[in-house]
Design a protein around this motif. Structure first.
Motif, PDB file in Angstrom:
ATOM      1  N   LEU A 125       0.803  -1.226   0.000  1.00  0.00           N
ATOM      2  CA  LEU A 125       0.000   0.000   0.000  1.00  0.00           C
ATOM      3  C   LEU A 125       0.834   1.273   0.000  1.00  0.00           C
ATOM      4  CD1 LEU A 125      -2.592  -0.937   2.781  1.00  0.00           C
ATOM      5  CD2 LEU A 125      -2.868  -1.169   0.311  1.00  0.00           C
TER       6      LEU A 125
ATOM      7  N   ARG B 171       2.742   4.552  -0.143  1.00  0.00           N
ATOM      8  CA  ARG B 171       2.826   5.664  -1.109  1.00  0.00           C
ATOM      9  C   ARG B 171       4.005   6.582  -0.778  1.00  0.00           C
ATOM     10  NH1 ARG B 171       0.111   3.295  -3.832  1.00  0.00           N
ATOM     11  NH2 ARG B 171      -2.033   3.548  -4.536  1.00  0.00           N
TER      12      ARG B 171
ATOM     13  N   ASP C 132       4.353   6.452   5.418  1.00  0.00           N
ATOM     14  CA  ASP C 132       3.397   5.355   5.600  1.00  0.00           C
ATOM     15  C   ASP C 132       3.930   4.242   6.492  1.00  0.00           C
ATOM     16  OD1 ASP C 132       1.497   6.570   4.099  1.00  0.00           O
ATOM     17  OD2 ASP C 132       1.859   5.416   2.275  1.00  0.00           O
TER      18      ASP C 132
ATOM     19  N   HIS D  41      -6.552   4.039   8.965  1.00  0.00           N
ATOM     20  CA  HIS D  41      -6.081   4.418   7.631  1.00  0.00           C
ATOM     21  C   HIS D  41      -5.531   3.192   6.885  1.00  0.00           C
ATOM     22  CE1 HIS D  41      -4.334   7.029   4.590  1.00  0.00           C
ATOM     23  NE2 HIS D  41      -3.140   6.478   4.803  1.00  0.00           N
TER      24      HIS D  41
ATOM     25  N   LYS E 191      -7.182   1.483   3.575  1.00  0.00           N
ATOM     26  CA  LYS E 191      -6.411   1.346   2.330  1.00  0.00           C
ATOM     27  C   LYS E 191      -6.392  -0.104   1.835  1.00  0.00           C
ATOM     28  CE  LYS E 191      -3.029   4.211   1.122  1.00  0.00           C
ATOM     29  NZ  LYS E 191      -1.783   4.979   1.034  1.00  0.00           N
TER      30      LYS E 191
ATOM     31  N   THR F  34      -9.817  -0.564   0.224  1.00  0.00           N
ATOM     32  CA  THR F  34     -10.017   0.094  -1.079  1.00  0.00           C
ATOM     33  C   THR F  34      -9.133  -0.550  -2.153  1.00  0.00           C
ATOM     34  OG1 THR F  34      -8.449   1.820  -0.419  1.00  0.00           O
ATOM     35  CG2 THR F  34     -10.773   2.337  -0.194  1.00  0.00           C
ATOM     36  N   ARG F  35      -7.957  -1.031  -1.751  1.00  0.00           N
ATOM     37  CA  ARG F  35      -7.100  -1.698  -2.720  1.00  0.00           C
ATOM     38  C   ARG F  35      -7.779  -2.932  -3.295  1.00  0.00           C
ATOM     39  NH1 ARG F  35      -1.660  -1.158  -3.410  1.00  0.00           N
ATOM     40  NH2 ARG F  35      -0.725  -2.845  -4.593  1.00  0.00           N
TER      41      ARG F  35
END
Lengths: 237, 237
Positions: free
Chosen positions: A185, A187, A191, B217, B221, B224-225
Motif C-alpha cells: 500500500l 505511497r 506510511d 487508515h 487502504k 479500497t485496494r
C-alpha cells in the motif's frame, strides 16, 4: 538495584515494617536518614526482615542517601499540582520500565509532613499512589508496601508473562504480514507508521496463541487476495 | 460493596491501620471476628479511619461475618497447593471482574496462623499476594493495603482509562473495517473468528488516538485496494 530511603521516620513500627517489606519484596538496600524513632524498638516489628534492619545504613543527610544512585523517585500522598516536577509525576505501575538495569532510590518522607519541597526537587520523579481523594494519606509503611508490591508484581509478570503467551513464531508472522501488507500500500516513506502502529497494537493486544494464529491467518488471507487479484490483472493485460 | 473481615486479629496496630486503609480505599464495611487485641488501643493507629473503626461490626463467629455476602475471598500468604480451592486461586489484580455489582467479603486471618483450613473452605476464592518465595509472609495490615490498593487502582483505570484514550469514532471504524475485510475473505461461518480476534486485539492493544487513526487508515487502504482491483477486473472481463 533498588534502595528504599526513609527520611526522618518517626514511628519505630514503621521502620520495622519497612524492613520486613524489604525482605518480602527483595529490596537490595535500606537507608535511613536521621531516624526520629528508636531503631532498637523497630526490631519488634521487623519479623523476617531483621537482617535487613541490622544492615540498614543510617546517614545524617538526605544527600548521602541518594548521591550514588541513577534515578531518584520521591513519593507523596498528595498529587502535587505545581512546579516542573509535575510533568514527571508517575504512578506505582509506571516505575518498572524506568529502573531496568539502573540503581534506583525510592524515597519516603516523614509520617507527619512527608518530604520537603527541597527534597522533592532533588529527585527525578514524584510518585503518587492513587487513593480516595477525600483521604489519600497512607501510613508510611503501607505506602512502601504498595510501591514495592507493584514493582515486584510487574517484574514477575515480565519474566513470567501470563498475559502474553504468544509464541515467537506468531510474533514473527504478525510482523511479516503487517509489513508486506504495508509495502503493498505504501505511497510515501511516512506510511511506515501504518506498519509500526498495526504491528504493535496487535502484539500488545492479542490474548493468547490461538487468537494470534487466527489473526495471522486473517492477515495472510488479505495478502494472498491482493496478490492473487493483481496477478490475474497482469495476466489479462 | 466491599467488606473487609479481620479474623481474630492480635495486634491493635493492625486493626487501627486496617481502619485507616479502609478509609484510604473507600471500603464500605469493616467486620472483626473475635478480636484478640484491645480495640480502644487500635484508635491510636487509625488516623483518618477513626469513624470506620467506631462503626466496625464486632461478631463472635466467622459465619456471622460472611453469611450475607455474595462472594467470599479468603487470603493467604502461602500459595496453597492442595485441595479443590487451588483451582480457584487468584491474584489481587484478578479480583475486580469478580465483584462488579456484588457484595464481597475480603477475609484476612490471624497474624500468627492465618485462616484455618475450615475457614478457607467456606470461601469461594483463595487470594495470594505474590512476593519473595523465600519470605512471602506479609504483615496483616500490609496485605490488606495491597489488596485494597489493587481493587481501587483497577476500578480507577476502568472508569478513567489512561491506557485506552481512543475515541468512540475510532473504535467504530476499527470495527467497521475489520468486519468488511473479513467479509471480503469469508469462506465459512467459522471465519467470523478472524474478525473478532483482530478487532479485539487492535482495540485492546492500541496506544492512543493517533495510533488508532493510523491503523484505521491502514485498514481502509487495504479495503479500497481490494475493491479497486476487483472493480477493474470486472470491467475487463
Amino acid at each position: 538495584m533498588i534502595r528504599v530511603v526513609l527520611v526522618e521516620p518517626e514511628g519505630e513500627y514503621n521502620i520495622g515494617f519497612v524492613a520486613r517489606l524489604c525482605k518480602n519484596f527483595l529490596v537490595d538496600e535500606l537507608y535511613i536518614v536521621n531516624p526520629r524513632a528508636n531503631i532498637s524498638e523497630a526490631f519488634r516489628f521487623s519479623a523476617g526482615g531483621r537482617e535487613i534492619l541490622e544492615k540498614a545504613k543510617i546517614v545524617n543527610t538526605f544527600d548521602k542517601a541518594i548521591n550514588d544512585v541513577d534515578i531518584k523517585i520521591a513519593t507523596s500522598s498528595i498529587a502535587d499540582n505545581n512546579g516542573d516536577i509535575l510533568r514527571k509525576s508517575i504512578r506505582p505501575w509506571e516505575i518498572l520500565p524506568l529502573i531496568q538495569g539502573k540503581k534506583i532510590a525510592l524515597i519516603f518522607g516523614r509520617e507527619s509532613v512527608g518530604l520537603t519541597r527541597e527534597e522533592i526537587f532533588k529527585c527525578d520523579f514524584l510518585l503518587y499512589i492513587p487513593a480516595n481523594p477525600s483521604y489519600p494519606v497512607l501510613n508510611l509503611s503501607h505506602a512502601v508496601g504498595i510501591v514495592l508490591y507493584e514493582i515486584w508484581k510487574n517484574r514477575e509478570l515480565l519474566t513470567n508473562p501470563q498475559t502474553s503467551t504468544i509464541s515467537d513464531q506468531s510474533i514473527k508472522l504478525i510482523d511479516k504480514y503487517t509489513e508486506i501488507l504495508y509495502k503493498l500500500l505504501k505511497r510515501s516513506d511516512d506510511d511506515y507508521k501504518m506498519y509500526i502502529a498495526l504491528k504493535r497494537a496487535i502484539i500488545k493486544g492479542v490474548k493468547d496463541e490461538e487468537e494470534a494464529r487466527v489473526i495471522v491467518h486473517f492477515l495472510r488471507k488479505l495478502y494472498t487476495r491482493i496478490i492473487h487479484n493483481e496477478k490475474e490483472m497482469n495476466n489479462v493485460s
